[in-house]
Scaffold this motif. Structure first.
Motif, short mmCIF file in Angstrom:
data_model
loop_
_atom_site.label_atom_id
_atom_site.label_comp_id
_atom_site.label_asym_id
_atom_site.label_seq_id
_atom_site.Cartn_x
_atom_site.Cartn_y
_atom_site.Cartn_z
N TYR A 547 0.83 -1.21 0.00
CA TYR A 547 0.00 0.00 0.00
C TYR A 547 0.86 1.26 0.00
CZ TYR A 547 -4.48 -2.35 0.65
OH TYR A 547 -5.60 -3.10 0.45
N LEU A 548 1.95 1.23 0.75
CA LEU A 548 2.85 2.38 0.76
C LEU A 548 3.46 2.62 -0.61
CD1 LEU A 548 4.65 1.80 4.18
CD2 LEU A 548 3.31 3.82 3.55
N VAL A 549 3.84 1.55 -1.28
CA VAL A 549 4.39 1.67 -2.64
C VAL A 549 3.33 2.24 -3.58
CG1 VAL A 549 5.23 0.36 -4.62
CG2 VAL A 549 6.11 -0.14 -2.33
N SER A 550 2.10 1.72 -3.49
CA SER A 550 1.02 2.21 -4.35
C SER A 550 0.72 3.68 -4.12
CB SER A 550 -0.25 1.39 -4.12
OG SER A 550 -0.24 0.21 -4.86
N LEU A 551 0.68 4.09 -2.86
CA LEU A 551 0.41 5.49 -2.53
C LEU A 551 1.51 6.39 -3.08
CD1 LEU A 551 -0.80 5.13 1.16
CD2 LEU A 551 -2.15 6.06 -0.72
N SER A 552 2.75 5.98 -2.96
CA SER A 552 3.88 6.77 -3.46
C SER A 552 3.83 6.89 -4.98
CB SER A 552 5.21 6.15 -3.02
OG SER A 552 5.28 6.03 -1.62
N ARG A 565 9.76 10.22 -5.90
CA ARG A 565 10.75 10.90 -5.08
C ARG A 565 10.39 10.76 -3.60
NH1 ARG A 565 10.90 16.52 -8.66
NH2 ARG A 565 11.53 15.55 -10.64
N LYS A 566 11.32 11.20 -2.75
CA LYS A 566 11.07 11.08 -1.31
C LYS A 566 9.90 11.97 -0.88
CE LYS A 566 14.59 14.49 0.07
NZ LYS A 566 15.80 14.70 0.90
N GLU A 567 9.63 13.04 -1.65
CA GLU A 567 8.46 13.88 -1.33
C GLU A 567 7.15 13.11 -1.55
OE1 GLU A 567 11.86 16.59 -2.32
OE2 GLU A 567 10.98 14.81 -3.24
N ASP A 568 7.14 12.21 -2.54
CA ASP A 568 5.97 11.37 -2.75
C ASP A 568 5.82 10.37 -1.61
OD1 ASP A 568 5.42 12.47 -5.38
OD2 ASP A 568 7.16 11.37 -6.06
N VAL A 569 6.95 9.82 -1.15
CA VAL A 569 6.92 8.87 -0.04
C VAL A 569 6.41 9.55 1.22
CG1 VAL A 569 8.33 7.36 1.41
CG2 VAL A 569 8.78 7.50 -1.04
N LEU A 570 6.76 10.83 1.42
CA LEU A 570 6.26 11.55 2.60
C LEU A 570 4.74 11.61 2.60
CD1 LEU A 570 6.64 13.39 5.11
CD2 LEU A 570 6.58 15.33 3.53
N ILE A 571 4.13 11.99 1.46
CA ILE A 571 2.67 12.05 1.38
C ILE A 571 2.08 10.67 1.65
CG2 ILE A 571 0.70 12.51 -0.12
CD1 ILE A 571 2.16 15.02 0.77
N ALA A 572 2.70 9.63 1.08
CA ALA A 572 2.23 8.26 1.31
C ALA A 572 2.31 7.90 2.79
CB ALA A 572 3.06 7.29 0.47
N ALA A 573 3.42 8.26 3.43
CA ALA A 573 3.60 7.94 4.85
C ALA A 573 2.59 8.69 5.71
CB ALA A 573 5.02 8.26 5.28
N LEU A 574 2.34 9.96 5.40
CA LEU A 574 1.37 10.74 6.19
C LEU A 574 -0.04 10.17 6.05
CD1 LEU A 574 2.60 14.41 5.54
CD2 LEU A 574 2.97 13.01 7.57
N LEU A 575 -0.42 9.83 4.81
CA LEU A 575 -1.75 9.25 4.59
C LEU A 575 -1.88 7.90 5.29
CD1 LEU A 575 -2.28 10.06 0.78
CD2 LEU A 575 -3.42 11.14 2.72
#
Length: 639
Positions: A547-552, A565-575
């Motif tokens: 799910y984290l990969v999909s969100l990113s 990018r790591k900015e995409d991973v941040l949004i994924a992690a926050l969600l």
């Protein structure tokens, strides 16, 4: 006189077809923009059949002399701009660049370009229909759509204004538009480009061959020598998104977060006012771009479960969203979500397997409505499908006249959307259980089913994230004028614009950068450690990393990027962390419920504040990974 009649016919056609209103809306966008333009580009949609019925000569020009036809529409549009004062900065007619987009061509042989016919007609500059196989293609590069030149002699009257405008025409090279040897017609001094007015577009070069050439590779050449030659085609502006979105993407290119924030802010303004339900709208957009026939990976799906007290608005918003994609299925309550068996009504004795809504939504979204409307056995079946991404149908032999039992397994390739009414009577009367900080009381929903949904979203209209008054005002205005466009965003970014954006974004191939890959694995391991206890084990399911990969990936696609990018991973992690907090309560990596949208997005200043806030969140995430992630001593025995 004939030219004047064609201009009159062009104006009548624009008015009847709705093109004039679209032109006025485009002009308003240019007039409100802070960017400088040498050329204002307008796409005009043309139905040749309608034009020929209106005026045969204009229709003939469009089909056989499209460059001259474009000049007719250019003159009409320039007069409209000046008469209605649509663009204050526009000075000359040459600044208007008209692109005619034809809906079709007459189904006649002369309008079809066959690469096998010889000789080809190289002289006529008109539209053709052509089919072939692409054998090579370049990357997307920039070309100059228009530029402004000024006389280098400051004493010359032509050293100011927009008298020297270069506009790209079909077939021209870059050097025909931009060169350094242009001379002033008045004083013969050299011309210099005013670069801040240059307008760029995208181009891609492809080579195609006729489909008949495939026979040569299939052994049908009868040992005869053969040759085939590819045809080179220049594709201009191949991005597939509207000009307004291109400009927005360009203006927000300095940030990895602004573009998607604005998308969420203005999305579905026909249903809810801009600035409300931004978190939910962002998640819906990310889910819409993550499903496609592009890949075979079933774990790319993004399932969403919404907890809300306003089920009517949530249902309207989800219904609106699924209509933006080809396979958006609204499951009717009277039918089945998954395949069912029945006797063949034709009397052949064979078993008939009815597909159900989930299989019909392949490559799209299956919106199953309120979870409370489904029985316990169906919810258990849904949980099994969410976990395995497949459904097995058992066919009892005795019941259907067979000697042996059979079974068939179908892959389920769609995302599921659903909601739960937090103010339902059964929920109000239920005994409240003790919850941790930040945890939602989801006792009426089976815990395993809640876990099976990738994202749990709380849409509480009384919270600061969802102001109540704008929604009430919107509802009242819609009741008075149901078809009206209440906001500027609705006119600038239409439903069709969002359809094109989603269609383009979901087919982007994305790859993780090394730092993004490290961050997503670090967060997963750190989060798994702090949510593990000796009694229940880890609260993170095996699918959490998927799910984290999909969100990113979804956030990168929504940004129209090929790299995660790591900015995409941040949004994924926050969600994801927000969803985990609703399920299990807060932990040491404490995320606010409105972390993704901490401020109401009124203007550019608030976007800047949001970027600063997200930058701080990124630093906190990196610190969290450094403390609890791989390689640390904390909980190392449980790793």
């Amino acid at each position: 006189m004939s030219n004047l009649k064609m201009k009159e016919a062009a104006l009548i056609y624009l008015d009847r077809s709705g093109g004039l209103q679209k032109f006025i809306d485009d002009c308003k966008y240019y007039n409100d923009s802070k960017q400088s333009y040498a050329v204002y580009r307008f796409k005009i949609l043309i139905n040749p059949s309608d034009v020929v019925e209106l005026d045969a000569k204009l229709g003939n020009h469009i089909l056989h002399q499209p460059l001259k036809a474009a000049e007719v529409f250019q003159s009409v549009c320039f007069i409209a701009v000046k008469t209605l004062s649509l663009i204050g900065q526009l000075q000359t007619e040459t600044q208007i660049n008209i692109v005619l987009k034809l809906s079709h061509l007459p189904p006649l042989p002369s309008y079809s370009l066959d690469l096998c016919e010889f000789p080809l007609d190289y002289t006529s500059q008109r539209f053709y229909v052509m089919q072939g196989i692409v054998i090579a293609m370049t990357t997307v590069t920039k070309y100059t759509q228009g530029a402004r030149f000024l006389c280098s002699d400051e004493a010359c009257p032509l050293s100011k204004g927009f008298q020297y405008i270069r506009v790209h025409v079909p077939g021209a090279t870059e050097s025909a538009t931009i060169r350094n040897d242009f001379l002033c017609d008045l004083c013969a001094s050299s011309l210099q480009e005013d670069r801040k007015f240059r307008v760029l577009g995208d181009k891609q070069i492809v080579e195609i061959i006729t489909t008949k050439a495939l026979h040569a590779f299939q052994g049908y050449s009868n040992n005869q020598p053969f040759r085939f030659q590819s045809l080179t085609i220049f594709l201009r502006v191949p991005s597939g998104i509207s000009d307004n979105f291109k400009c927005l993407l360009s203006l927000t290119s300095s940030s990895c977060w602004k573009f998607t924030a604005i998308l969420a802010n203005i999305f579905a303004s026909q249903i809810t006012p801009p600035g409300t339900y931004n978190l939910l709208k962002l998640c819906l957009l990310m889910s819409l771009v993550q499903i496609t026939d592009r890949n075979k990976e079933l774990e790319d799906c993004l399932d969403i479960l919404i907890i809300t007290s306003d089920t009517l608005l949530a249902e309207r918003l989800l219904n609106f969203s699924i209509n933006l994609i080809p396979r958006g299925i609204r499951h009717p309550v009277s039918t089945e979500i998954f395949p069912t068996l029945s006797r063949n009504k034709y009397g052949t004795g064979a078993v008939s397997i009815q597909a159900g809504s989930a299989l019909l939504a392949k490559g799209g979204i299956c919106f199953i409505g309120d979870l409370a409307s489904h029985k316990k056995d169906k919810l258990e079946q849904l949980q099994s499908v969410l976990e395995s991404r497949s459904i097995t149908v058992y066919i009892p032999g005795k019941k259907f006249g067979e000697d042996i039992d059979q079974q068939m397994t179908f892959p389920v390739q769609c995302s599921f959307w659903s909601f739960v009414d937090m103010d339902s009577s059964s929920r109000r009367n239920a005994q409240k259980i003790n919850t941790l900080i930040g945890q939602m009381d989801c006792s009426l929903i089976p815990a395993n089913l809640v876990e099976a949904f990738g994202l749990l979203i709380n849409c509480n209209e009384s919270s600061p994230c969802h102001p109540f008054l704008p929604t009430v005002q919107h509802t009242l205005k819609k009741a008075i004028n149901p078809e009206g466009l209440l906001y500027v965003a609705s006119r600038q970014f239409t439903t069709e614009d969002f359809e094109k954006l989603l269609a383009f974004a979901k087919n982007l191939n994305v790859e993780f950068s090394l730092e993004a890959e490290r961050m997503i694995h670090g967060y997963y391991l750190a989060s798994r450690r702090i949510r593990t206890d000796s009694i229940c084990g880890s609260k993170l399911s095996a699918s959490a990393l998927k799910y984290l990969v999909s969100l990113s990936e979804a956030h990168a696609r929504l940004n129209l990027r090929n790299e995660v990018r790591k900015e995409d991973v941040l949004i994924a992690a926050l969600l994801f962390e927000t969803s985990l907090t609703l399920k299990y309560g807060a932990t040491v990596f404490c995320v606010a419920p409105n972390a993704v949208f901490p401020f109401e997005l009124y203007n550019e200043e608030y976007l800047e504040q949001r970027d600063l806030y997200l930058t701080q969140c990124q630093q906190q995430l990196e610190q969290f990974i450094a403390t609890y992630g791989p390689g640390t001593t904390i909980f190392s025995s449980d790793e």
